[in-house]
Motif scaffolding. Sequence first.
Motif, PDB file in Angstrom:
ATOM      1  N   THR A 226      -9.408 -11.134   8.166  1.00  0.00           N
ATOM      2  CA  THR A 226      -9.035 -10.886   9.566  1.00  0.00           C
ATOM      3  C   THR A 226     -10.296 -10.494  10.310  1.00  0.00           C
ATOM      4  O   THR A 226     -11.161  -9.800   9.795  1.00  0.00           O
ATOM      5  CB  THR A 226      -8.031  -9.732   9.684  1.00  0.00           C
ATOM      6  N   LYS A 227     -10.357 -10.950  11.529  1.00  0.00           N
ATOM      7  CA  LYS A 227     -11.547 -10.716  12.323  1.00  0.00           C
ATOM      8  C   LYS A 227     -11.779  -9.221  12.518  1.00  0.00           C
ATOM      9  O   LYS A 227     -12.895  -8.726  12.433  1.00  0.00           O
ATOM     10  CB  LYS A 227     -11.390 -11.391  13.683  1.00  0.00           C
ATOM     11  N   THR A 228     -10.669  -8.522  12.774  1.00  0.00           N
ATOM     12  CA  THR A 228     -10.757  -7.090  12.988  1.00  0.00           C
ATOM     13  C   THR A 228     -11.456  -6.421  11.812  1.00  0.00           C
ATOM     14  O   THR A 228     -12.407  -5.663  11.986  1.00  0.00           O
ATOM     15  CB  THR A 228      -9.341  -6.502  13.126  1.00  0.00           C
ATOM     16  N   ASN A 229     -10.992  -6.716  10.618  1.00  0.00           N
ATOM     17  CA  ASN A 229     -11.584  -6.095   9.444  1.00  0.00           C
ATOM     18  C   ASN A 229     -13.033  -6.521   9.247  1.00  0.00           C
ATOM     19  O   ASN A 229     -13.896  -5.697   8.960  1.00  0.00           O
ATOM     20  CB  ASN A 229     -10.771  -6.446   8.194  1.00  0.00           C
ATOM     21  N   GLU A 230     -13.285  -7.792   9.409  1.00  0.00           N
ATOM     22  CA  GLU A 230     -14.648  -8.291   9.202  1.00  0.00           C
ATOM     23  C   GLU A 230     -15.631  -7.577  10.134  1.00  0.00           C
ATOM     24  O   GLU A 230     -16.693  -7.136   9.734  1.00  0.00           O
ATOM     25  CB  GLU A 230     -14.707  -9.805   9.459  1.00  0.00           C
ATOM     26  N   GLU A 231     -15.244  -7.470  11.385  1.00  0.00           N
ATOM     27  CA  GLU A 231     -16.135  -6.858  12.365  1.00  0.00           C
ATOM     28  C   GLU A 231     -16.396  -5.392  12.044  1.00  0.00           C
ATOM     29  O   GLU A 231     -17.515  -4.900  12.165  1.00  0.00           O
ATOM     30  CB  GLU A 231     -15.552  -6.997  13.775  1.00  0.00           C
ATOM     31  N   ARG A 232     -15.342  -4.711  11.629  1.00  0.00           N
ATOM     32  CA  ARG A 232     -15.516  -3.296  11.305  1.00  0.00           C
ATOM     33  C   ARG A 232     -16.374  -3.132  10.059  1.00  0.00           C
ATOM     34  O   ARG A 232     -17.186  -2.218   9.972  1.00  0.00           O
ATOM     35  CB  ARG A 232     -14.142  -2.624  11.138  1.00  0.00           C
TER      36      ARG A 232
ATOM     37  N   GLY B 202      -9.507  -3.111   5.502  1.00  0.00           N
ATOM     38  CA  GLY B 202      -8.239  -3.685   5.950  1.00  0.00           C
ATOM     39  C   GLY B 202      -8.047  -5.040   5.300  1.00  0.00           C
ATOM     40  O   GLY B 202      -8.656  -5.330   4.272  1.00  0.00           O
ATOM     41  N   ILE B 203      -7.220  -5.866   5.867  1.00  0.00           N
ATOM     42  CA  ILE B 203      -6.958  -7.178   5.272  1.00  0.00           C
ATOM     43  C   ILE B 203      -8.170  -8.096   5.405  1.00  0.00           C
ATOM     44  O   ILE B 203      -8.665  -8.322   6.499  1.00  0.00           O
ATOM     45  CB  ILE B 203      -5.741  -7.836   5.948  1.00  0.00           C
TER      46      ILE B 203
ATOM     47  N   GLY C 187      -8.073  -2.665   0.864  1.00  0.00           N
ATOM     48  CA  GLY C 187      -6.801  -2.185   1.415  1.00  0.00           C
ATOM     49  C   GLY C 187      -6.166  -3.267   2.258  1.00  0.00           C
ATOM     50  O   GLY C 187      -6.583  -4.428   2.208  1.00  0.00           O
ATOM     51  N   ASN C 188      -5.150  -2.911   2.993  1.00  0.00           N
ATOM     52  CA  ASN C 188      -4.469  -3.913   3.817  1.00  0.00           C
ATOM     53  C   ASN C 188      -3.949  -3.305   5.111  1.00  0.00           C
ATOM     54  O   ASN C 188      -2.929  -3.713   5.633  1.00  0.00           O
ATOM     55  CB  ASN C 188      -3.324  -4.543   3.041  1.00  0.00           C
ATOM     56  N   PHE C 189      -4.641  -2.315   5.591  1.00  0.00           N
ATOM     57  CA  PHE C 189      -4.263  -1.642   6.833  1.00  0.00           C
ATOM     58  C   PHE C 189      -3.054  -0.727   6.676  1.00  0.00           C
ATOM     59  O   PHE C 189      -2.603  -0.134   7.656  1.00  0.00           O
ATOM     60  CB  PHE C 189      -3.966  -2.639   7.976  1.00  0.00           C
ATOM     61  N   ARG C 190      -2.482  -0.623   5.471  1.00  0.00           N
ATOM     62  CA  ARG C 190      -1.260   0.180   5.338  1.00  0.00           C
ATOM     63  C   ARG C 190      -1.480   1.522   4.653  1.00  0.00           C
ATOM     64  O   ARG C 190      -2.295   1.654   3.736  1.00  0.00           O
ATOM     65  CB  ARG C 190      -0.200  -0.624   4.586  1.00  0.00           C
ATOM     66  N   MET C 191      -0.697   2.480   5.060  1.00  0.00           N
ATOM     67  CA  MET C 191      -0.839   3.832   4.577  1.00  0.00           C
ATOM     68  C   MET C 191      -0.588   3.956   3.081  1.00  0.00           C
ATOM     69  O   MET C 191      -1.381   4.546   2.353  1.00  0.00           O
ATOM     70  CB  MET C 191       0.118   4.743   5.324  1.00  0.00           C
ATOM     71  N   ASP C 192       0.529   3.414   2.629  1.00  0.00           N
ATOM     72  CA  ASP C 192       0.883   3.590   1.224  1.00  0.00           C
ATOM     73  C   ASP C 192      -0.130   2.944   0.289  1.00  0.00           C
ATOM     74  O   ASP C 192      -0.440   3.483  -0.777  1.00  0.00           O
ATOM     75  CB  ASP C 192       2.298   3.054   0.954  1.00  0.00           C
ATOM     76  N   THR C 193      -0.652   1.809   0.700  1.00  0.00           N
ATOM     77  CA  THR C 193      -1.666   1.160  -0.125  1.00  0.00           C
ATOM     78  C   THR C 193      -2.910   2.044  -0.242  1.00  0.00           C
ATOM     79  O   THR C 193      -3.430   2.271  -1.342  1.00  0.00           O
ATOM     80  CB  THR C 193      -2.084  -0.189   0.496  1.00  0.00           C
ATOM     81  N   ALA C 194      -3.361   2.550   0.890  1.00  0.00           N
ATOM     82  CA  ALA C 194      -4.542   3.409   0.898  1.00  0.00           C
ATOM     83  C   ALA C 194      -4.296   4.610  -0.005  1.00  0.00           C
ATOM     84  O   ALA C 194      -5.152   4.990  -0.811  1.00  0.00           O
ATOM     85  CB  ALA C 194      -4.852   3.864   2.311  1.00  0.00           C
ATOM     86  N   TYR C 195      -3.129   5.164   0.132  1.00  0.00           N
ATOM     87  CA  TYR C 195      -2.747   6.324  -0.674  1.00  0.00           C
ATOM     88  C   TYR C 195      -2.908   6.032  -2.164  1.00  0.00           C
ATOM     89  O   TYR C 195      -3.547   6.765  -2.908  1.00  0.00           O
ATOM     90  CB  TYR C 195      -1.301   6.688  -0.330  1.00  0.00           C
ATOM     91  N   ARG C 196      -2.352   4.942  -2.604  1.00  0.00           N
ATOM     92  CA  ARG C 196      -2.412   4.583  -4.017  1.00  0.00           C
ATOM     93  C   ARG C 196      -3.834   4.262  -4.475  1.00  0.00           C
ATOM     94  O   ARG C 196      -4.285   4.717  -5.516  1.00  0.00           O
ATOM     95  CB  ARG C 196      -1.484   3.401  -4.301  1.00  0.00           C
ATOM     96  N   LYS C 197      -4.505   3.489  -3.656  1.00  0.00           N
ATOM     97  CA  LYS C 197      -5.881   3.103  -4.006  1.00  0.00           C
ATOM     98  C   LYS C 197      -6.769   4.328  -4.200  1.00  0.00           C
ATOM     99  O   LYS C 197      -7.546   4.411  -5.147  1.00  0.00           O
ATOM    100  CB  LYS C 197      -6.460   2.225  -2.899  1.00  0.00           C
TER     101      LYS C 197
ATOM    102  N   ILE D  96     -15.573   8.874   3.811  1.00  0.00           N
ATOM    103  CA  ILE D  96     -14.853   7.605   3.840  1.00  0.00           C
ATOM    104  C   ILE D  96     -14.716   7.142   5.278  1.00  0.00           C
ATOM    105  O   ILE D  96     -14.368   7.925   6.160  1.00  0.00           O
ATOM    106  CB  ILE D  96     -13.437   7.767   3.252  1.00  0.00           C
ATOM    107  N   PHE D  97     -14.997   5.861   5.481  1.00  0.00           N
ATOM    108  CA  PHE D  97     -14.713   5.268   6.779  1.00  0.00           C
ATOM    109  C   PHE D  97     -13.560   4.301   6.566  1.00  0.00           C
ATOM    110  O   PHE D  97     -13.689   3.297   5.868  1.00  0.00           O
ATOM    111  CB  PHE D  97     -15.939   4.534   7.335  1.00  0.00           C
ATOM    112  N   ALA D  98     -12.406   4.616   7.148  1.00  0.00           N
ATOM    113  CA  ALA D  98     -11.222   3.781   6.956  1.00  0.00           C
ATOM    114  C   ALA D  98     -11.089   2.770   8.093  1.00  0.00           C
ATOM    115  O   ALA D  98     -11.380   3.086   9.248  1.00  0.00           O
ATOM    116  CB  ALA D  98      -9.974   4.644   6.889  1.00  0.00           C
ATOM    117  N   ALA D  99     -10.628   1.568   7.761  1.00  0.00           N
ATOM    118  CA  ALA D  99     -10.530   0.495   8.750  1.00  0.00           C
ATOM    119  C   ALA D  99      -9.473   0.760   9.814  1.00  0.00           C
ATOM    120  O   ALA D  99      -9.491   0.151  10.872  1.00  0.00           O
ATOM    121  CB  ALA D  99     -10.256  -0.836   8.062  1.00  0.00           C
TER     122      ALA D  99
END
Lengths: 337, 337
Positions: free
Chosen positions: B194-200, B190-191, B221-231, B246-249
């Motif tokens: 951010t604490k959320t991403n760091e912790e995960r 994710g972004i 990534g940045n928590f967004r669907m389209d970004t994940a898709y492209r990446k 894959i473990f997604a945030a």
Amino acid sequence: MRKKTTIYDVAKKAGVSPSTVSRVMNTPGIVAEKTRKKVMETIKELSYIPNMLAASMPRNRTNYIGLIIPDVTNTFFSNLIRGVQDVCEKHGYSVLVVNSDDSQEKEKRYLKLLYSRRVDGVIMTAAGYREAKYSEEELSLMRKMRIILIDREINGLNAPIIKVKNFEGAHDAVKYLISMGHKKIMYLAGIRGTKTNEERERGYLSALEEAGIKWKHRLVGNFRMDTAYRKIKNYWHRAKDLPTAIFAANDFMAIGALKAFSELRIKVPEEISIIGFDNIPFSDCTFPPLTTVSQPTYLMGKKAVETLIKSIDKRKIMRSVELETELIKRESVKNIG
Amino acid sequence: MRKKTTIYDVAKKAGVSPSTVSRVMNTPGIVAEKTRKKVMETIKELSYIPNMLAASMPRNRTNYIGLIIPDVTNTFFSNLIRGVQDVCEKHGYSVLVVNSDDSQEKEKRYLKLLYSRRVDGVIMTAAGYREAKYSEEELSLMRKMRIILIDREINGLNAPIIKVKNFEGAHDAVKYLISMGHKKIMYLAGIRGTKTNEERERGYLSALEEAGIKWKHRLVGNFRMDTAYRKIKNYWHRAKDLPTAIFAANDFMAIGALKAFSELRIKVPEEISIIGFDNIPFSDCTFPPLTTVSQPTYLMGKKAVETLIKSIDKRKIMRSVELETELIKRESVKNIG
DNA sequence: TTGTACGCGTTATCAG
DNA sequence: CTGATAACGCGTACAA
């Protein structure tokens, strides 16, 4: 919590009367520039924040709008809420949202609450899919308030209503299917007896008739995904004369169908085309992305408050509105013409 | 709108004083049965509904709770709202919801509004993914109110916070993947910051380490669907050493990945396993249904109000809470052990 | 242009 | 157990 700063504190410190402070905040134009400045300074110094609660009393206005919906959790309504909130905020109103869960009893309780809270107006989508009966007592309470309805009417209440053109939306969708060469189109129905379903079904039938197509079939559903899923699986197992396209009464059911076909190894749209209704978020994340009829939910909320607020502020009469739908073409329909 | 019935009207008609009517409504126990009955009758007759607005003034309590969230439209928050509303309703509170759109400026404005409205307490998830800086002025305003935080902390504000165990949730998910025989697990991030991403991410790394697995990779990534898709599409085109899982945030990104693989003709879970995070609605409607880590959003809202109301009503001190996540096993993970 | 005084509908306090 | 009266904080005629 220590005592909060009042208009008197500001007045005293600024060496003016409370009324002057009040004027500075509400009608700055009519107070001398010099005093105005002085007062503004004092307000900053004391970081005074006016008490809207107290102001509501003499004004006889709370600047609150009540919003009764079945469920915030439903994306259809959360979009509506957003529309309501955005407009409200712009006009200095706040929104009090409650969930009726489609229960008339709760709805009644909340109506009382909103009255008790003295909201300036109410936006509600009447509980229950079917037309409900309201007691004279409830009707009379509703008549005491400024109410605007969303989507569903209430018998005996002469309130304006905001709704979408379900008939036209369905008609367009089916017409599109026909233009793509489909001649055997099935209707995946919602709950019978609900106006929404009836209108969409009429749209379906009329498009068929217009094109002189005799083939028709209705699969009974209830607006829910799992039901549609089961019905489709069931039907495809034993039916002989299968359709080439499906028009579903809403997206949930269309998605249920998508899921069923995926498991049946039937390819969408190669072997079967599907159109939904509502354009819920995620209808573009399905495989394939769902072609669907978009409901302007945000706009509905927006329109509702706009008329409501106009009625409150300028005492203008409220009028009903019918909003257009839009066919969103994605990838669940194939041209087989 | 004609004049509304007041407590005086009831009092006069019932032949008692306004105070008695007030008592009948608030502390029925201390009034003689006979007078109580008489008053109740009169209330019914006049269909009197008390003015909560007026009552709020002398009581110095509005029975309103303010709720600041980024966006109602986001299912994560609409579930939270529902939790808040349900508990509030049970305790006689109403909820005033506003959307910050993750803007600190709006947040500040709304904080002022809520103060002005004299809400009894505020529940907020601080704006912005990253830790934001707050001016002393804003902090001081916040300190004047009874605030409870959701998910994100605020530096310099000593407010209790309700959050979920991101680290443990991520750890469990990755551990599960490992137990299913996966040794090459990628993190779809994710972004950053951010604490959320760091912790995960820490949870991901720790599970790997525990199992003595060296292979690791992070796709930004940045928590967004389209970004994940492209990446994902990009990565799969040129990478040589591909992961088996894959473990997604979050679920949005997991769904983006699902979509990418669908187009790449790579079968999930046969060729690649995926786990998401959040358990958003629809994560069970994807193909295949997504295995994910469930966040108890409804419960978060519930817990938040419960502590808040306890603090208001019984002047109890508020405490922070950390809620458990739950691994929801669906069909996007395959045992390759 | 500014200040005074009253009203908004209820609750809380205190005396009876 | 009940009634009179003073707040609660602000807006607004009306007077100055």
